[in-house]
Design an enzyme around this catalytic site. Structure first.
Site, PDB file in Angstrom:
ATOM      1  N   LYS A  51       0.803  -1.364   0.211  1.00  0.00           N
ATOM      2  CA  LYS A  51      -0.181  -0.312  -0.012  1.00  0.00           C
ATOM      3  C   LYS A  51       0.738   1.564   0.029  1.00  0.00           C
ATOM      4  O   LYS A  51       0.431   2.404  -0.259  1.00  0.00           O
ATOM      5  CB  LYS A  51      -1.133  -0.161   1.001  1.00  0.00           C
ATOM      6  CG  LYS A  51      -2.339  -1.136   1.260  1.00  0.00           C
ATOM      7  CD  LYS A  51      -2.981  -0.574   0.577  1.00  0.00           C
ATOM      8  CE  LYS A  51      -4.427  -0.797   0.351  1.00  0.00           C
ATOM      9  NZ  LYS A  51      -5.449  -0.332  -0.222  1.00  0.00           N
ATOM     10  N   SER A 305       1.413 -10.033  -0.171  1.00  0.00           N
ATOM     11  CA  SER A 305       0.582  -8.652  -0.673  1.00  0.00           C
ATOM     12  C   SER A 305       1.337  -7.784   0.864  1.00  0.00           C
ATOM     13  O   SER A 305       0.560  -6.535   0.800  1.00  0.00           O
ATOM     14  CB  SER A 305      -0.626  -8.321  -0.712  1.00  0.00           C
ATOM     15  OG  SER A 305      -1.241  -8.999  -0.317  1.00  0.00           O
TER      16      SER A 305
END
Length: 504
Positions: A51, A305
């Site tokens: 992110k 992720s």
């Protein structure tokens, strides 16, 4: 459309704070599947998640005047930490509105990186509404966690790195999907340069907003979203994201909680790192895809992720990983209530390892036992276990895929109460915050007698509750409205065979 995203990706400013992460071979998983599995290790970013790329790229595009106004966003997870670090690097202020149910690990992660945390509401929509209110009141610039062209382009730098790191054969890239920023950025870049590479999204079965949207041909809002993989717990795919995904994502695969837990273990076995549930989605999707297609010799990339997981959740992950791998079966067996029955049952199990054993006297003629047994998906599948026991005369109920049995029954065996009339059973998800239980008891407990209550915390933003209510037949129609008023997600389990066998 793709060309403009590729240009934005190539000019993205992410490496002031982000790092180029390795594309790491998963040796054991590759051997098991007969394919070359590569993990894109975004869990190694400074905020332990991809992110940071999109958040910083968005901030880097703002004017000095916009930066001076300060940033605000609503997030329960990794975007919050990414924005906090990005703002700190640029010397600007960031306010993060988070639901009160956000795990403490993520709240502290934002504060430690200089972000101001505002805890508001019990869900993401409430936090989002408050963050937008702050935009109006204080003039902050809102930074969307996924539905923004510069955020999408920032996440697309992952694809840029993958194509450079793996220049030869590359058959498919598997991408976790929440709001869609990651898969949109990857799909736009890859399909423009290497359109032959498949882009496959992976979502939890109870959080499949992209799969539902692609099936409908338009964005849809899920009525309910599962919370186990909280990093992708999004009810609707982003608009900009869906514009890309509906044309350039080849398919979306959904996986179960048990499969996610097994994938977390797979990643640990190959890397000695612990990923969060959302971070393991790609590996779970790869395994499902390989089994379905029966492929070998392909090169498959999974996006690892993120790794922002509460340590307390690992006990739940460990408990469910073997089930997800097909290495454990949960069964209910009825045996005669007489000397020698246990021995006969153990002989029928053979050399298999018993992982769990729960027994409670039922009647003078028979006993029900709840058993966990080690299996193997190839050499000793659970079907062989169940069929073998039935062939030897044991009544068997396979509970391996029964969510009520795995969440509650295995921990509550022994609570049989045959003399309770008019009992209705419900499974709930409570927000983990002070007053949640009191709210439940206040709104419901005074109306009908609570005859059973089982609660288990998994270190997440939600708690799992099993409750039984004594409701007269002529009042049954009033129950749904009463439960809706409480406001907690619930499931009617009154007809669940696991309940009837062990608790009813």
């Amino acid at each position: 459309m793709l060309e403009q995203y590729v240009k934005k990706t190539l000019t993205s400013r992410v490496y002031d704070v982000a790092v180029e992460t390795p594309l790491q071979p998963a040796r054991q998983l590759s051997e098991r599947t007969g394919n070359q599995i590569l993990l894109k290790r975004e869990d190694l970013q400074p905020v332990y998640s991809f992110k940071i790329r999109g958040a910083y790229n968005k901030l880097a595009q703002l004017s000095p005047e916009e930066l001076a106004r300060g940033m605000v966003t609503a997030s329960a997870g990794n975007h919050a930490q990414g924005l906090a670090l990005a703002a700190k690097h640029l010397g600007v202020k960031a306010t993060i509105v988070m639901p009160r149910t956000t795990p403490e690990l993520k709240v502290q992660g934002v504060r430690s990186r200089g972000g101001k945390v505002v805890l508001h509401g019990d869900s993401f929509p409430e936090a989002l509404a408050h963050s937008l209110k702050l935009v109006e009141e204080k003039g902050y610039v809102y930074i969307h966690p996924y539905d923004d062209e510069y955020v999408i382009a920032g996440q697309g730098t992952i694809a840029m790195e993958i194509l450079r790191q793996q220049q030869g054969q590359l058959n498919a890239i598997f991408v976790p999907v929440g709001g869609g920023g990651l898969i949109a950025g990857i799909a736009a870049f890859v399909k423009y340069l290497r359109p032959e590479i498949k882009i496959i999204g992976v979502e939890p079965e109870d959080s499949n907003c992209l799969q539902a949207a692609m099936a409908a041909g338009e964005r849809v809002v899920l009525s309910q979203v599962g919370l186990f993989a909280d990093g992708v717990a999004v009810a609707q795919i982003g608009k900009n994201n869906f514009d890309i995904c509906q044309h350039y994502v080849d398919e979306v695969i959904t996986v179960s909680t048990d499969e996610i837990c097994a994938a977390i273990k797979d990643i640990y076995d190959d890397t000695r790192s612990i990923t969060e549930p959302a971070g393991a989605l790609a590996v779970a999707g790869i395994k499902r895809y390989v089994e379905r297609e029966g492929i070998t010799g392909q090169v498959l990339v999974g996006i690892d992720s993120g790794a922002n997981v509460n340590f307390d959740r690992l006990r739940h992950v460990a408990e469910r990983a073997e089930l997800g791998e097909g290495r454990e079966a949960i069964i209910a067996v009825t045996i005669p209530e007489k000397p020698g029955s246990f021995r006969a049952f153990c002989e029928a199990i053979g050399k298999r390892q018993i992982t769990e054993f729960n027994y409670r006297y039922h009647t003078e003629k028979e006993a029900h036992i709840f058993v966990g047994v080690q299996t193997h998906p190839e050499t000793d599948p659970r079907a062989a276990l169940v069929d073998g026991l039935r062939a030897q005369g044991f009544p068997v109920l396979d509970l391996t895929d029964n969510e009520l049995a795995k969440l509650h029954i295995r921990h509550a065996v022994g609570g049989h109460a045959a003399a309770v009339p008019d009992e209705s059973v419900f499974r709930f998800e409570f927000p983990e915050r002070p007053g949640a239980l009191f709210n439940f008891l206040t709104k419901l407990g005074g109306r009908w007698n609570i005859t059973m209550f089982h609660y288990r915390n998994h270190g997440a933003a939600d708690g799992r509750v099993l409750a039984a209510l004594q409701v007269p037949e002529d009042e049954r129609h009033l129950v749904p409205a009463a439960l809706e008023e409480i406001g907690y997600p619930y499931w009617d389990e009154s007809d669940n065979p696991a309940y009837k066998l062990f608790l009813g």
